[in-house]
Scaffold this active site. Structure first.
Site, PDB file in Angstrom:
ATOM      1  N   GLU A   5      79.160  22.040  66.763  1.00  0.00           N
ATOM      2  CA  GLU A   5      79.935  21.522  65.623  1.00  0.00           C
ATOM      3  C   GLU A   5      80.793  20.359  66.099  1.00  0.00           C
ATOM      4  O   GLU A   5      81.522  20.483  67.074  1.00  0.00           O
ATOM      5  CB  GLU A   5      80.815  22.631  65.028  1.00  0.00           C
ATOM      6  N   CYS A  57      82.260  23.609  53.265  1.00  0.00           N
ATOM      7  CA  CYS A  57      82.653  24.716  52.387  1.00  0.00           C
ATOM      8  C   CYS A  57      84.015  25.284  52.758  1.00  0.00           C
ATOM      9  O   CYS A  57      84.911  25.380  51.926  1.00  0.00           O
ATOM     10  CB  CYS A  57      81.579  25.800  52.454  1.00  0.00           C
ATOM     11  N   HIS A  62      83.883  50.251  29.702  1.00  0.00           N
ATOM     12  CA  HIS A  62      84.712  49.718  28.619  1.00  0.00           C
ATOM     13  C   HIS A  62      86.185  49.904  28.983  1.00  0.00           C
ATOM     14  O   HIS A  62      86.557  50.987  29.434  1.00  0.00           O
ATOM     15  CB  HIS A  62      84.419  50.458  27.320  1.00  0.00           C
TER      16      HIS A  62
HETATM   17  P1  FAD Z   1      78.235  21.742  55.534  1.00  0.00           P
HETATM   18  O1  FAD Z   1      79.044  22.843  55.003  1.00  0.00           O
HETATM   19  O2  FAD Z   1      78.358  20.410  55.024  1.00  0.00           O
HETATM   20  O3  FAD Z   1      78.325  21.816  57.089  1.00  0.00           O
HETATM   21  C1  FAD Z   1      77.714  20.887  57.929  1.00  0.00           C
HETATM   22  C2  FAD Z   1      78.461  20.862  59.256  1.00  0.00           C
HETATM   23  O4  FAD Z   1      77.698  20.112  60.184  1.00  0.00           O
HETATM   24  C3  FAD Z   1      79.813  20.162  59.186  1.00  0.00           C
HETATM   25  O5  FAD Z   1      80.820  20.991  59.735  1.00  0.00           O
HETATM   26  C4  FAD Z   1      79.634  18.897  60.009  1.00  0.00           C
HETATM   27  O6  FAD Z   1      80.807  18.507  60.705  1.00  0.00           O
HETATM   28  C5  FAD Z   1      78.563  19.345  60.991  1.00  0.00           C
HETATM   29  N1  FAD Z   1      77.798  18.255  61.572  1.00  0.00           N
HETATM   30  C6  FAD Z   1      77.178  17.227  60.916  1.00  0.00           C
HETATM   31  N2  FAD Z   1      76.519  16.438  61.788  1.00  0.00           N
HETATM   32  C7  FAD Z   1      76.727  16.983  63.010  1.00  0.00           C
HETATM   33  C8  FAD Z   1      76.286  16.632  64.320  1.00  0.00           C
HETATM   34  N3  FAD Z   1      75.475  15.590  64.536  1.00  0.00           N
HETATM   35  N4  FAD Z   1      76.714  17.384  65.355  1.00  0.00           N
HETATM   36  C9  FAD Z   1      77.518  18.469  65.152  1.00  0.00           C
HETATM   37  N5  FAD Z   1      77.940  18.846  63.945  1.00  0.00           N
HETATM   38  C10 FAD Z   1      77.541  18.118  62.881  1.00  0.00           C
HETATM   39  N6  FAD Z   1      79.420  25.368  46.998  1.00  0.00           N
HETATM   40  C11 FAD Z   1      79.439  26.606  46.453  1.00  0.00           C
HETATM   41  O7  FAD Z   1      78.435  27.316  46.549  1.00  0.00           O
HETATM   42  N7  FAD Z   1      80.554  27.085  45.806  1.00  0.00           N
HETATM   43  C12 FAD Z   1      81.665  26.338  45.661  1.00  0.00           C
HETATM   44  O8  FAD Z   1      82.652  26.791  45.079  1.00  0.00           O
HETATM   45  C13 FAD Z   1      81.678  25.033  46.210  1.00  0.00           C
HETATM   46  N8  FAD Z   1      82.773  24.252  46.096  1.00  0.00           N
HETATM   47  C14 FAD Z   1      82.771  23.006  46.650  1.00  0.00           C
HETATM   48  C15 FAD Z   1      83.906  22.215  46.487  1.00  0.00           C
HETATM   49  C16 FAD Z   1      83.945  20.948  47.027  1.00  0.00           C
HETATM   50  C17 FAD Z   1      85.161  20.090  46.833  1.00  0.00           C
HETATM   51  C18 FAD Z   1      82.822  20.465  47.770  1.00  0.00           C
HETATM   52  C19 FAD Z   1      82.854  19.117  48.396  1.00  0.00           C
HETATM   53  C20 FAD Z   1      81.688  21.244  47.931  1.00  0.00           C
HETATM   54  C21 FAD Z   1      81.650  22.517  47.365  1.00  0.00           C
HETATM   55  N9  FAD Z   1      80.520  23.335  47.458  1.00  0.00           N
HETATM   56  C22 FAD Z   1      80.519  24.579  46.893  1.00  0.00           C
HETATM   57  C23 FAD Z   1      79.317  22.895  48.172  1.00  0.00           C
HETATM   58  C24 FAD Z   1      79.273  23.527  49.592  1.00  0.00           C
HETATM   59  O9  FAD Z   1      80.443  23.156  50.284  1.00  0.00           O
HETATM   60  C25 FAD Z   1      78.040  23.047  50.339  1.00  0.00           C
HETATM   61  O10 FAD Z   1      76.887  23.311  49.571  1.00  0.00           O
HETATM   62  C26 FAD Z   1      77.919  23.777  51.675  1.00  0.00           C
HETATM   63  O11 FAD Z   1      79.046  23.544  52.474  1.00  0.00           O
HETATM   64  C27 FAD Z   1      76.669  23.323  52.421  1.00  0.00           C
HETATM   65  O12 FAD Z   1      76.583  24.003  53.613  1.00  0.00           O
HETATM   66  P2  FAD Z   1      75.816  23.402  54.885  1.00  0.00           P
HETATM   67  O13 FAD Z   1      75.935  24.451  55.942  1.00  0.00           O
HETATM   68  O14 FAD Z   1      74.490  22.932  54.494  1.00  0.00           O
HETATM   69  O15 FAD Z   1      76.631  22.106  55.291  1.00  0.00           O
END
Ligand code: FAD
Ligand code: NAD
Length: 468
Positions: free
Chosen positions: A33, A42, A446
């Site tokens: 990370e 998230c 209920h």
């Molecule tokens: P992410 O959570 O985006 O994690 C990716 C990680 O990879 C990050 O920590 C990043 O730093 C790391 N990374 C990237 N490139 C590299 C690299 N080269 N080397 C090392 N680390 C790297 N979804 C819901 O289901 N419910 C909700 O209520 C909801 N609310 C949201 C509210 C907001 C304001 C936002 C912006 C999004 C919300 N979402 C919600 C969407 C949800 O956050 C995402 O769908 C989810 O986080 C995706 O998970 P992921 O593991 O694919 O990626």
């Protein structure tokens, strides 16, 4: 060099769940990370902090607008301390990400902090901020690098006044007039936070309705509630310019008739979707292919074109949702372990955490019509429930769409109090291919909001809802 069975790049809900499941299945697991805290979008700047602010602002709104109705009188003024509200949100985030540190230790997952980038198909270089580099070698790799906010080509995001959701989660003042570009889930959730805290909010949406990918009945009902709360919604408006002038932001848009509209505010939240994030990953070194939308291409097993490298979550096709990423994390871990897991993407629920909440699973009426499926509709209004009257949460309805011939439930669309939790019943029912009659014959406690699901099922089965 340390050798692992699996290395996961990115610690969001996709990556950390994949790591835990791989470890549970006996694999030596590395999680890479780039940020100091685990949890990705998230936990750090997405689901968790936005819900913390929605909850705080909901308490404030209830205090100033609804307590009186319940016979609770406030002797003195009720004030918003935004700094404290944001600090509480941060402490919720900190507790949650610290929980992940614990889970990684408990599952003996090795965490590497630094930017992960492919050196070759089995080697990832991890570069720390201080320039120190380590190499991680793994038999399998899972790309879980998530997404970043999208922007429009003509908008300069200065992250002070013209902002994304990340900045909107840590503002230092309540805006006087927040202009929101995009009437999707982020715009409406964060727009409602600041509207409750006293900001004038105007949502500018390109399509002809807000939350345009959900069932149009939900869009209509939510727009009605937002209008009542004085959030202005401009649909069918094409934004043409957003410019900052000292402490003001000016937005220009063209309405349906071609007339130019100008809005002046002090903050502009740009929430027009998110885009997959692969910067710095050096996918080329491993020969990994992306699709035309910049997403890592995967097959039905979530394998990239390099068979031992998988990708999950926001960085691939499909809904950008935390629980979708989590399911895919588990799916890939089990696939690597030789199991045959399954995900039914039709049954990934979609929730908007405004109040009333909006939640849906399965097909919308628009999708069924387009597919030529004949269906029946059963709808029941929340206001007919005793539970709704007790809490004064009267807005919304449950709508069940069932196959006209077989009665199988094809879609459930809920707007109302606690819809986010209610939708789980619909997911279970649809996972077991329940008919509307099956749901209608199950006892629902209920008084609960869940009774609206039973009533909508009765209405869909034989048009025989009991309480309307
Ligand atoms: P992410 O959570 O985006 O994690 C990716 C990680 O990879 C990050 O920590 C990043 O730093 C790391 N990374 C990237 N490139 C590299 C690299 N080269 N080397 C090392 N680390 C790297 N979804 C819901 O289901 N419910 C909700 O209520 C909801 N609310 C949201 C509210 C907001 C304001 C936002 C912006 C999004 C919300 N979402 C919600 C969407 C949800 O956050 C995402 O769908 C989810 O986080 C995706 O998970 P992921 O593991 O694919 O990626
Ligand atoms: P979104 O796709 O939900 O909404 C974007 C909105 O912007 C759409 O309504 C779209 O029509 C509109 N839009 C696009 N271009 C526009 C333009 N030029 N002018 C005006 N409007 C325009 O995206 P989001 O709200 O930015 O959220 C991003 C992602 O994060 C979503 O995919 C969502 O799944 C995820 N998310 C989920 C939750 C949740 O599950 N509760 C909460 C927040 C974010």
């Amino acid at each position: 060099m340390t050798k692992f069975d699996v290395a996961i790049i990115g610690s969001g809900p996709g990556g950390y769940v994949a790591a835990i499941r791989c470890a549970q299945l006996g694999m030596k697991t590395a999680l890479i990370e780039k940020y100091n805290t685990l949890g990705g979008t998230c936990l750090n700047v997405g689901c968790i902090p936005s819900k913390a602010l929605l909850d705080s602002s909901h308490h404030y709104e209830d205090t100033v607008k609804h307590f009186d109705d319940h016979g609770i009188e406030i002797d003195g003024s009720v004030l918003v301390n935004l700094e404290k509200m944001i600090a509480r949100k941060q402490s919720v985030v900190d507790q949650t990400t610290a929980g992940l540190d614990y889970l990684m230790k408990k599952n003996e997952i090795t965490v590497f902090q630094g930017l992960g980038s492919f050196k070759d198909q089995h080697t990832i270089t991890v570069s720390k901020a201080d320039g120190v580099q380590e190499e991680v070698q793994a038999s399998h790799v899972i790309i879980a690098t998530g997404s970043k906010p999208n922007n429009l080509p003509f908008i300069a995001l200065d992250k002070e006044r013209v902002i994304t959701s990340t900045e909107a989660l840590k503002l230092k003042e309540v805006p006087k007039h927040m202009i929101v570009v995009g009437g999707g889930v982020i715009g409406l959730e964060l727009g409602q936070v600041y509207s409750r805290l006293g900001a004038e909010v105007t949502v500018v949406e390109y399509m002809d309705r807000i939350i345009p990918t959900m069932d149009s009945g939900l869009s209509k009902e939510l727009a009605k509630v937002f209008k009542k709360s004085k959030v202005k919604i401009l649909t069918s408006h094409q934004v043409t310019a957003v410019t900052r002038d000292n402490d003001s932001v000016v937005l220009k848009a063209t309405d349906k008739s071609g007339k130019e509209v100008e809005l002046i505010g002090d903050y502009c939240l740009v929430s027009v979707g998110r885009k997959p994030y692969t910067d710095g990953l050096n996918l080329e070194a491993a020969g990994i292919e992306k699709d035309e939308r910049g997403r890592v291409s995967v097959n039905a097993h979530l394998q990239t074109n390099i068979s031992h490298i998988y990708a999950i979550g926001d960085v691939i096709q499909g809904a950008m949702l935390a629980h979708k990423a989590e399911e895919e994390g588990t799916f890939v871990a089990e696939t690597i372990a030789g199991q045959q897991p399954h995900i039914d993407y039709n049954l990934i629920p979609n929730v908007v955490y405004t109040w009333p909440e909006v939640a849906a699973v399965g097909k919308t009426e628009e999708q069924l019509k387009a597919a030529g499926v004949t269906y029946k509709t059963g709808q029941f209004p929340m206001r007919a429930l005793g539970r709704s009257r007790a809490s004064m949460d009267l807005d919304g309805f449950v709508k069940i769409l069932a196959d006209a011939t077989t009665d199988e439930v094809l879609g459930v669309h809920i707007i109302g109090a606690r819809a986010a939790d209610l939708i789980a019943e619909a997911v279970v029912a649809m996972e077991y291919r329940a008919s509307a009659e099956d749901i209608s014959r199950m006892s629902h406690a209920h008084p609960t909001f869940a009774e609206a699901i039973k009533e909508a099922a009765l209405a869909a089965t034989e048009d025989r809802a009991l309480h309307i």
